[in-house]
Design a protein around this motif. Structure first.
Motif, PDB file in Angstrom:
ATOM      1  N   ASN A 223       0.847  -1.203   0.037  1.00 49.62           N
ATOM      2  CA  ASN A 223      -0.552  -0.534  -0.169  1.00 49.62           C
ATOM      3  C   ASN A 223       0.638   1.703   0.117  1.00 49.62           C
ATOM      4  OD1 ASN A 223       0.916   0.107   2.428  1.00 49.62           O
ATOM      5  ND2 ASN A 223      -0.995   0.476   3.391  1.00 49.62           N
ATOM      6  N   GLY A 224       2.302   1.190  -0.554  1.00 50.94           N
ATOM      7  CA  GLY A 224       2.249   2.501  -1.054  1.00 50.94           C
ATOM      8  C   GLY A 224       3.735   2.343   0.438  1.00 50.94           C
ATOM      9  N   PRO A 225       4.393   2.043   1.098  1.00 46.48           N
ATOM     10  CA  PRO A 225       5.058   2.601   2.079  1.00 46.48           C
ATOM     11  C   PRO A 225       6.233   3.383   1.840  1.00 46.48           C
ATOM     12  CG  PRO A 225       5.585  -0.046   1.359  1.00 46.48           C
ATOM     13  CD  PRO A 225       4.790   0.502   0.480  1.00 46.48           C
ATOM     14  N   LEU A 226       6.463   4.419   2.951  1.00 45.21           N
ATOM     15  CA  LEU A 226       7.484   4.469   3.164  1.00 45.21           C
ATOM     16  C   LEU A 226       8.915   3.950   2.330  1.00 45.21           C
ATOM     17  CD1 LEU A 226       8.658   7.818   3.066  1.00 45.21           C
ATOM     18  CD2 LEU A 226       9.695   6.791   5.429  1.00 45.21           C
ATOM     19  N   LEU A 227      10.216   4.557   1.595  1.00 50.76           N
ATOM     20  CA  LEU A 227      11.257   3.047   0.384  1.00 50.76           C
ATOM     21  C   LEU A 227      12.388   4.296   1.361  1.00 50.76           C
ATOM     22  CD1 LEU A 227       9.621   2.072  -2.529  1.00 50.76           C
ATOM     23  CD2 LEU A 227      10.150   0.947  -0.786  1.00 50.76           C
ATOM     24  N   LEU A 228      13.526   3.898   1.658  1.00 51.91           N
ATOM     25  CA  LEU A 228      14.516   4.634   2.046  1.00 51.91           C
ATOM     26  C   LEU A 228      16.025   3.967   1.253  1.00 51.91           C
ATOM     27  CD1 LEU A 228      12.337   3.974   5.009  1.00 51.91           C
ATOM     28  CD2 LEU A 228      13.764   6.385   4.994  1.00 51.91           C
ATOM     29  N   ILE A 229      16.742   4.483   1.125  1.00 51.59           N
ATOM     30  CA  ILE A 229      18.197   4.073   0.531  1.00 51.59           C
ATOM     31  C   ILE A 229      18.571   4.283   1.564  1.00 51.59           C
ATOM     32  CG2 ILE A 229      20.059   4.516  -1.164  1.00 51.59           C
ATOM     33  CD1 ILE A 229      17.555   5.317  -2.761  1.00 51.59           C
ATOM     34  N   PRO A 230      19.641   3.017   2.410  1.00 49.40           N
ATOM     35  CA  PRO A 230      20.677   3.197   3.047  1.00 49.40           C
ATOM     36  C   PRO A 230      22.060   4.068   2.886  1.00 49.40           C
ATOM     37  CG  PRO A 230      19.761   1.167   3.034  1.00 49.40           C
ATOM     38  CD  PRO A 230      19.479   1.220   2.098  1.00 49.40           C
ATOM     39  N   GLY A 231      22.529   4.420   3.470  1.00 50.85           N
ATOM     40  CA  GLY A 231      24.059   5.118   3.844  1.00 50.85           C
ATOM     41  C   GLY A 231      23.763   6.725   2.344  1.00 50.85           C
ATOM     42  N   SER A 232      22.149   6.614   1.877  1.00 50.17           N
ATOM     43  CA  SER A 232      22.441   8.002   1.100  1.00 50.17           C
ATOM     44  C   SER A 232      22.744   8.910   1.645  1.00 50.17           C
ATOM     45  CB  SER A 232      21.323   7.742   0.632  1.00 50.17           C
ATOM     46  OG  SER A 232      19.958   8.269   1.349  1.00 50.17           O
ATOM     47  N   HIS A 233      21.942   8.933   3.076  1.00 56.76           N
ATOM     48  CA  HIS A 233      22.363   9.662   3.763  1.00 56.76           C
ATOM     49  C   HIS A 233      24.039  10.756   3.931  1.00 56.76           C
ATOM     50  CE1 HIS A 233      23.549   7.259   6.565  1.00 56.76           C
ATOM     51  NE2 HIS A 233      24.122   7.657   7.721  1.00 56.76           N
ATOM     52  N   LEU A 234      24.728  10.421   3.563  1.00 57.87           N
ATOM     53  CA  LEU A 234      26.104  10.648   3.186  1.00 57.87           C
ATOM     54  C   LEU A 234      26.727  11.634   2.016  1.00 57.87           C
ATOM     55  CD1 LEU A 234      27.625   7.361   4.288  1.00 57.87           C
ATOM     56  CD2 LEU A 234      27.432   9.660   5.871  1.00 57.87           C
ATOM     57  N   THR A 235      25.608  11.220   1.437  1.00 57.16           N
ATOM     58  CA  THR A 235      26.246  11.859  -0.130  1.00 57.16           C
ATOM     59  C   THR A 235      24.607  12.748   0.196  1.00 57.16           C
ATOM     60  OG1 THR A 235      27.594  10.606  -0.762  1.00 57.16           O
ATOM     61  CG2 THR A 235      27.047  11.800  -1.967  1.00 57.16           C
ATOM     62  N   TYR A 236      25.489  13.917  -0.892  1.00 56.39           N
ATOM     63  CA  TYR A 236      24.714  15.301  -0.995  1.00 56.39           C
ATOM     64  C   TYR A 236      23.937  15.420  -2.825  1.00 56.39           C
ATOM     65  CZ  TYR A 236      22.662  20.037  -1.420  1.00 56.39           C
ATOM     66  OH  TYR A 236      21.567  21.246  -2.278  1.00 56.39           O
ATOM     67  N   ILE A 237      22.721  15.265  -2.730  1.00 57.61           N
ATOM     68  CA  ILE A 237      23.067  15.050  -4.898  1.00 57.61           C
ATOM     69  C   ILE A 237      22.806  16.396  -5.564  1.00 57.61           C
ATOM     70  CG2 ILE A 237      22.265  13.862  -6.755  1.00 57.61           C
ATOM     71  CD1 ILE A 237      21.541  11.829  -5.229  1.00 57.61           C
ATOM     72  N   SER A 238      23.819  17.539  -5.880  1.00 60.13           N
ATOM     73  CA  SER A 238      23.399  18.353  -5.797  1.00 60.13           C
ATOM     74  C   SER A 238      22.522  18.565  -7.567  1.00 60.13           C
ATOM     75  CB  SER A 238      24.263  19.126  -6.656  1.00 60.13           C
ATOM     76  OG  SER A 238      24.200  20.436  -6.882  1.00 60.13           O
ATOM     77  N   CYS A 239      20.873  19.085  -7.571  1.00 60.02           N
ATOM     78  CA  CYS A 239      20.593  18.270  -8.599  1.00 60.02           C
ATOM     79  C   CYS A 239      20.492  19.714 -10.028  1.00 60.02           C
ATOM     80  CB  CYS A 239      18.898  18.336  -7.461  1.00 60.02           C
ATOM     81  SG  CYS A 239      18.593  16.931  -6.486  1.00 60.02           S
ATOM     82  N   VAL A 240      19.445  19.116 -11.219  1.00 59.20           N
ATOM     83  CA  VAL A 240      19.662  19.817 -11.830  1.00 59.20           C
ATOM     84  C   VAL A 240      18.781  20.370 -12.021  1.00 59.20           C
ATOM     85  CG1 VAL A 240      20.215  19.938 -14.156  1.00 59.20           C
ATOM     86  CG2 VAL A 240      21.550  18.569 -12.967  1.00 59.20           C
ATOM     87  N   GLY A 241      18.077  22.428 -12.676  1.00 62.50           N
ATOM     88  CA  GLY A 241      17.021  22.611 -12.660  1.00 62.50           C
ATOM     89  C   GLY A 241      16.831  24.096 -12.152  1.00 62.50           C
ATOM     90  N   GLU A 242      16.165  24.799 -12.741  1.00 61.83           N
ATOM     91  CA  GLU A 242      15.681  25.707 -12.002  1.00 61.83           C
ATOM     92  C   GLU A 242      14.411  25.556 -11.249  1.00 61.83           C
ATOM     93  OE1 GLU A 242      16.199  30.605 -13.566  1.00 61.83           O
ATOM     94  OE2 GLU A 242      16.609  28.857 -15.006  1.00 61.83           O
ATOM     95  N   THR A 243      14.986  26.673 -10.047  1.00 66.21           N
ATOM     96  CA  THR A 243      13.211  26.804  -9.223  1.00 66.21           C
ATOM     97  C   THR A 243      12.402  27.782  -9.225  1.00 66.21           C
ATOM     98  OG1 THR A 243      15.340  25.761  -7.178  1.00 66.21           O
ATOM     99  CG2 THR A 243      12.777  26.198  -6.521  1.00 66.21           C
ATOM    100  N   PRO A 244      11.191  27.453 -10.467  1.00 66.56           N
ATOM    101  CA  PRO A 244      10.119  28.432 -10.981  1.00 66.56           C
ATOM    102  C   PRO A 244       9.642  29.095  -9.067  1.00 66.56           C
ATOM    103  CG  PRO A 244       9.941  26.610 -11.057  1.00 66.56           C
ATOM    104  CD  PRO A 244      11.092  25.647 -10.122  1.00 66.56           C
ATOM    105  N   GLU A 245       9.462  29.838  -9.434  1.00 59.18           N
ATOM    106  CA  GLU A 245       9.288  30.995  -8.147  1.00 59.18           C
ATOM    107  C   GLU A 245       7.585  30.486  -8.221  1.00 59.18           C
ATOM    108  OE1 GLU A 245       9.241  33.906  -5.041  1.00 59.18           O
ATOM    109  OE2 GLU A 245      10.318  33.584  -6.608  1.00 59.18           O
ATOM    110  N   ASN A 246       7.329  30.147  -6.675  1.00 56.54           N
ATOM    111  CA  ASN A 246       6.569  29.748  -6.037  1.00 56.54           C
ATOM    112  C   ASN A 246       5.760  27.576  -6.635  1.00 56.54           C
ATOM    113  OD1 ASN A 246       5.126  31.713  -4.615  1.00 56.54           O
ATOM    114  ND2 ASN A 246       4.304  32.359  -6.477  1.00 56.54           N
ATOM    115  N   ASN A 247       7.292  27.439  -6.044  1.00 55.82           N
ATOM    116  CA  ASN A 247       7.214  25.400  -6.558  1.00 55.82           C
ATOM    117  C   ASN A 247       6.418  25.254  -5.800  1.00 55.82           C
ATOM    118  OD1 ASN A 247       8.454  23.793  -8.017  1.00 55.82           O
ATOM    119  ND2 ASN A 247       9.634  23.656  -6.329  1.00 55.82           N
ATOM    120  N   TYR A 248       6.286  25.151  -4.687  1.00 58.88           N
ATOM    121  CA  TYR A 248       5.445  24.448  -3.825  1.00 58.88           C
ATOM    122  C   TYR A 248       3.833  24.074  -3.427  1.00 58.88           C
ATOM    123  CZ  TYR A 248       3.359  28.905  -1.836  1.00 58.88           C
ATOM    124  OH  TYR A 248       2.293  29.959  -1.704  1.00 58.88           O
TER     125      TYR A 248
END
Length: 345
Positions: A223-248
């Motif tokens: 039923n769509g549980p939370l999925l987590l990638i172990p150890g991924s907290h050790l690396t910050y992925i700098s993502c591609v793409g510009e943030t639109p205004e009021n993106n939220y």
């Protein structure tokens, strides 16, 4: 979008990918200096805002090794969690806690969850996010201000003490919400790091925050549980793409900006796998702010609901967004209504 002035790269053994040495134009250039309490001074002497975790500015994904502790407190003999759990949190970036709440407490949480979901007035408030297709409530934000009982749960000393220890500071509520995933129509939450968004769009300086998700319905593999990638907290992925205004306004329904690229996800998943946060009502899923996580849609008949509390260190309170956008509303990211939660000792 700002241009990169100098592209210098390091080699990251964790991901076997290039890592950016953070050299960007003056619009986006940030480098940190700290007080003794590890709080960020948001302005340097030349008035340029500082950033150790730039994102959405490069033309290709970059990896930045985590520059912050995972557990900020050193005295494990005083820890509210045992040694094995602390080791797991440090290694994986998350852990599961059972038996914190009584059956009666969980039942009361479920009653208040149902009330908030079914109240038509709540549904019309700006704090409510609905599914684009069905109109069902997807999330209700700032729930601790909408419901006094839930505020009491968020400020429960049993939770606050854990957050204080892991973050090594007094804590406050950066964000609270109820996530609903109704049967048959509940949509997915795509892979993301909360910190990437909180940093770029809210102005959270460092990785000194965590989430506690309390399961209010059975969370199983279907039923769509939370999925987590172990150890991924050790690396910050700098993502591609510009943030639109009021993106939220769109990202809280479907997130397309600030999400990792396929190759980065594949690399991390092949190395570390995926864990599903399954469990019965009352289980707490505690995870670091930079852990990559997401969830599938729910096409079963069994709804899935979770209560989320985000605890941030008081010394890590948000400043102006590092993405140079307008700050998101107060009900999504606390900026004005910040108060340290009552100490648990």
């Amino acid at each position: 979008m700002s241009s990169v002035l100098a592209s210098e790269y390091l080699y990251d053994d964790f991901t076997n990918q290039k890592v950016a040495k953070q050299k960007v134009s003056n619009q986006k250039l940030f480098s940190s200096r700290f007080s003794d309490k590890n709080s960020v001074d948001s302005l340097s002497t030349d008035g340029i805002k500082q950033d150790q975790y730039p994102s959405r500015i490069y033309s290709e994904p970059m990896y930045i090794k985590r520059q912050d502790p995972i557990i900020y407190s050193n005295y494990r003999q005083k820890a509210p969690l045992d040694e094995a759990l602390l080791d797991q949190y440090e290694k994986k970036g998350f852990l599961f806690l059972d038996g914190i709440f009584s059956d009666e407490e969980v039942l009361n949480m479920q009653k208040h969850m149902q009330y908030l979901r079914d109240d038509d007035e709540i549904k019309q408030r700006e704090e409510s996010v609905t599914e684009s297709s069905s109109g069902d409530i997807r999330s209700v934000f700032d729930v601790h201000k909408l419901d006094a009982f839930i505020q009491g749960v968020a400020e429960d000393p049993r939770l606050v003490r854990i957050a204080e220890y892991l973050l090594g500071d007094e804590v406050y509520l950066h964000q609270t919400r109820l996530n609903y995933k109704p049967g048959f129509r509940g949509k997915e939450f795509y892979w993301h790091s909360d910190f990437e968004t909180w940093h770029v769009e809210d102005g959270m300086p460092r990785m000194r925050a965590l989430s506690m998700s309390i399961t209010l319905t059975p969370n199983d593999y279907h039923n769509g549980p939370l999925l987590l990638i172990p150890g991924s907290h050790l690396t910050y992925i700098s993502c591609v793409g510009e943030t639109p205004e009021n993106n939220y306004l769109s990202s809280l329904k479907t997130q397309n900006i600030g999400v990792p690229d396929d190759a980065s996800l594949q690399s991390l998943i092949e190395k570390n796998g995926i864990e599903a946060a399954v469990g019965q009502p009352g289980r707490i899923i505690l995870f670091d702010c930079n852990v990559l996580h997401g969830s599938n849609g729910n096409i079963t008949s069994s709804p899935r609901s979770n209560l989320f509390f985000v605890y941030n260190a008081l010394s890590n309170r948000v400043a102006s967004p590092f993405g140079n956008t307008t700050p998101r509303p107060e009900y999504i990211a606390a900026r004005k209504s910040i108060k340290a939660l009552k100490k648990s000792d």
